[in-house]
Design a protein around this motif. Structure first.
Motif, mmCIF file in Angstrom:
data_model
loop_
_atom_site.group_PDB
_atom_site.id
_atom_site.type_symbol
_atom_site.label_atom_id
_atom_site.label_comp_id
_atom_site.label_asym_id
_atom_site.label_seq_id
_atom_site.Cartn_x
_atom_site.Cartn_y
_atom_site.Cartn_z
ATOM 1 N N ASN A 1 0.870 -1.182 0.000
ATOM 2 C CA ASN A 1 0.000 0.000 0.000
ATOM 3 C C ASN A 1 0.902 1.225 0.000
ATOM 4 O O ASN A 1 1.508 1.568 1.008
ATOM 5 C CB ASN A 1 -0.923 0.019 1.211
ATOM 6 N N VAL A 2 1.010 1.876 -1.154
ATOM 7 C CA VAL A 2 1.926 3.011 -1.306
ATOM 8 C C VAL A 2 1.313 4.259 -0.679
ATOM 9 O O VAL A 2 0.123 4.548 -0.856
ATOM 10 C CB VAL A 2 2.232 3.270 -2.793
ATOM 11 N N ASP A 3 2.142 4.985 0.052
ATOM 12 C CA ASP A 3 1.704 6.217 0.715
ATOM 13 C C ASP A 3 1.956 7.411 -0.203
ATOM 14 O O ASP A 3 3.100 7.776 -0.462
ATOM 15 C CB ASP A 3 2.471 6.391 2.028
ATOM 16 N N HIS A 4 0.883 8.032 -0.703
ATOM 17 C CA HIS A 4 0.997 9.171 -1.609
ATOM 18 C C HIS A 4 0.700 10.496 -0.894
ATOM 19 O O HIS A 4 0.359 11.494 -1.545
ATOM 20 C CB HIS A 4 0.036 9.002 -2.789
ATOM 21 N N ALA A 5 0.847 10.510 0.435
ATOM 22 C CA ALA A 5 0.489 11.687 1.220
ATOM 23 C C ALA A 5 1.317 12.918 0.842
ATOM 24 O O ALA A 5 0.790 14.047 0.824
ATOM 25 C CB ALA A 5 0.641 11.393 2.714
ATOM 26 N N LEU A 6 2.581 12.737 0.551
ATOM 27 C CA LEU A 6 3.437 13.880 0.225
ATOM 28 C C LEU A 6 3.000 14.516 -1.095
ATOM 29 O O LEU A 6 2.970 15.748 -1.226
ATOM 30 C CB LEU A 6 4.900 13.439 0.148
ATOM 31 N N TRP A 7 2.665 13.706 -2.070
ATOM 32 C CA TRP A 7 2.163 14.216 -3.354
ATOM 33 C C TRP A 7 0.830 14.928 -3.153
ATOM 34 O O TRP A 7 0.589 15.979 -3.726
ATOM 35 C CB TRP A 7 2.027 13.064 -4.333
ATOM 36 N N ASP A 8 -0.018 14.367 -2.302
ATOM 37 C CA ASP A 8 -1.305 14.984 -1.996
ATOM 38 C C ASP A 8 -1.100 16.380 -1.386
ATOM 39 O O ASP A 8 -1.785 17.340 -1.761
ATOM 40 C CB ASP A 8 -2.083 14.099 -1.013
ATOM 41 N N LEU B 1 9.223 17.544 -3.584
ATOM 42 C CA LEU B 1 8.888 16.825 -4.812
ATOM 43 C C LEU B 1 9.933 15.748 -5.097
ATOM 44 O O LEU B 1 9.586 14.613 -5.442
ATOM 45 C CB LEU B 1 8.781 17.785 -5.997
ATOM 46 N N ASN B 2 11.203 16.088 -4.953
ATOM 47 C CA ASN B 2 12.266 15.109 -5.172
ATOM 48 C C ASN B 2 12.125 13.921 -4.219
ATOM 49 O O ASN B 2 12.343 12.768 -4.610
ATOM 50 C CB ASN B 2 13.639 15.756 -4.985
ATOM 51 N N LYS B 3 11.754 14.201 -2.984
ATOM 52 C CA LYS B 3 11.578 13.140 -1.987
ATOM 53 C C LYS B 3 10.460 12.196 -2.420
ATOM 54 O O LYS B 3 10.582 10.971 -2.303
ATOM 55 C CB LYS B 3 11.264 13.744 -0.620
ATOM 56 N N TYR B 4 9.383 12.768 -2.936
ATOM 57 C CA TYR B 4 8.262 11.935 -3.397
ATOM 58 C C TYR B 4 8.667 11.111 -4.615
ATOM 59 O O TYR B 4 8.370 9.914 -4.702
ATOM 60 C CB TYR B 4 7.046 12.803 -3.715
ATOM 61 N N LEU B 5 9.353 11.746 -5.565
ATOM 62 C CA LEU B 5 9.796 11.025 -6.759
ATOM 63 C C LEU B 5 10.733 9.882 -6.391
ATOM 64 O O LEU B 5 10.646 8.786 -6.966
ATOM 65 C CB LEU B 5 10.490 11.978 -7.729
#
Length: 266
Positions: A53-60, A85-89
């Motif tokens: 289950n990938v956490d997309h909270a930072l992108w959100d 953004l770099n951290k999320y990528l």
């Protein structure tokens, strides 16, 4: 061997000469071995039955901060949040999908991957008037997934389009004015079906289409990807699932010119 190479070259050139070349960009010839599970006819939102289950909270968080409700993007704001953004990528790139991921997790992952790396591409070339001014925007392999690199066109045409879910066309954003808007929330397995419905409904009922009972002037997306929308009927049948105004059967469809100017708040 020479004949096979020649046939492939003709095939690629043929794609580039077709009317939809601007969006297909002759890409999508390979998925780089990344999996794409076909969605069921009735997709449900769930985090169950998935190895990850990938956490997309930072992108959100970034989307809510830098994307307006109308889909216009504050690229200058994204530049100021480059570190996040770099951290999320980096997190996305460290998560390589497998067949053990649920279709919901795959859809959310690939849509967010496409959108986040499109923003990244614009930032690397900012200021730019149009994504089409960036050489190889859809064909260059610059999206990192595990030990692989894939193009935006590869994600769209060889992965997402093979998942039996036409609503993905309203979820991925090509940083242009005529594109379906970039949602200011991350896609997640827990809400994927509702989010795709929302994206389809908002796009079809927006000024990207001119719809009445006896007239249908639609986005070129419905022309370029007609095959995806006509598996179970006509383009009009598909549009009528989401349109507030139902188009009469048999109405002739025309397609609108595509505005490739950057979706920038300036």
């Amino acid at each position: 061997m020479k004949k096979s190479f020649l046939n492939l070259s003709v095939f690629v050139i043929g794609i580039c000469l077709c009317a939809s070349c601007s969006l297909l960009s002759s890409a999508g010839l390979t998925s780089k071995g990344l999996p794409s599970t076909q969605a069921p006819d009735k997709l449900t939102s769930t985090t169950a039955n998935s190895a990850v289950n990938v956490d997309h909270a930072l992108w959100d968080e970034l989307l809510k901060k830098h994307v307006k409700s109308n889909g216009m993007v504050d690229y200058k704001g994204f530049k100021n949040d480059r570190e996040k953004l770099n951290k999320y990528l980096e997190m996305l790139s460290s998560q390589e999908p497998t067949k053990d991921w649920s279709v919901q997790e795959q859809l959310a992952y690939y849509i967010n991957l496409y959108n986040a790396y499109t923003v990244d591409l614009i930032l690397k070339n900012y200021p730019v008037k149009s994504i089409k001014d960036i050489k190889g925007a859809w064909t260059n392999d610059f999206v990192k997934v595990g030990d692989k690199t894939i193009s935006l066109g590869g994600i769209e045409n060889s992965i997402l389009r093979k998942m039996n879910e036409p609503r993905i066309h309203f979820a991925i954003n090509c940083a242009s004015m005529s594109c379906p808007k970039l949602m200011n929330e991350a896609y997640t397995a827990a809400h994927i079906n509702e989010q795709l419905d929302k994206a389809a409904t908002e796009f079809i009922n927006s000024d990207k289409n001119d719809i009445s009972k006896n007239s249908a002037k639609l986005s070129s997306i419905f022309d370029w990807y007609k095959k995806d929308f006509t598996e179970n009927g006509t383009v009009i049948d598909y549009v009528n699932q989401f349109s507030n105004t139902k188009i009469n059967s048999g109405v002739s469809i025309t397609y609108k010119n595509y505005d490739w100017n950057l979706n920038d708040t300036k």
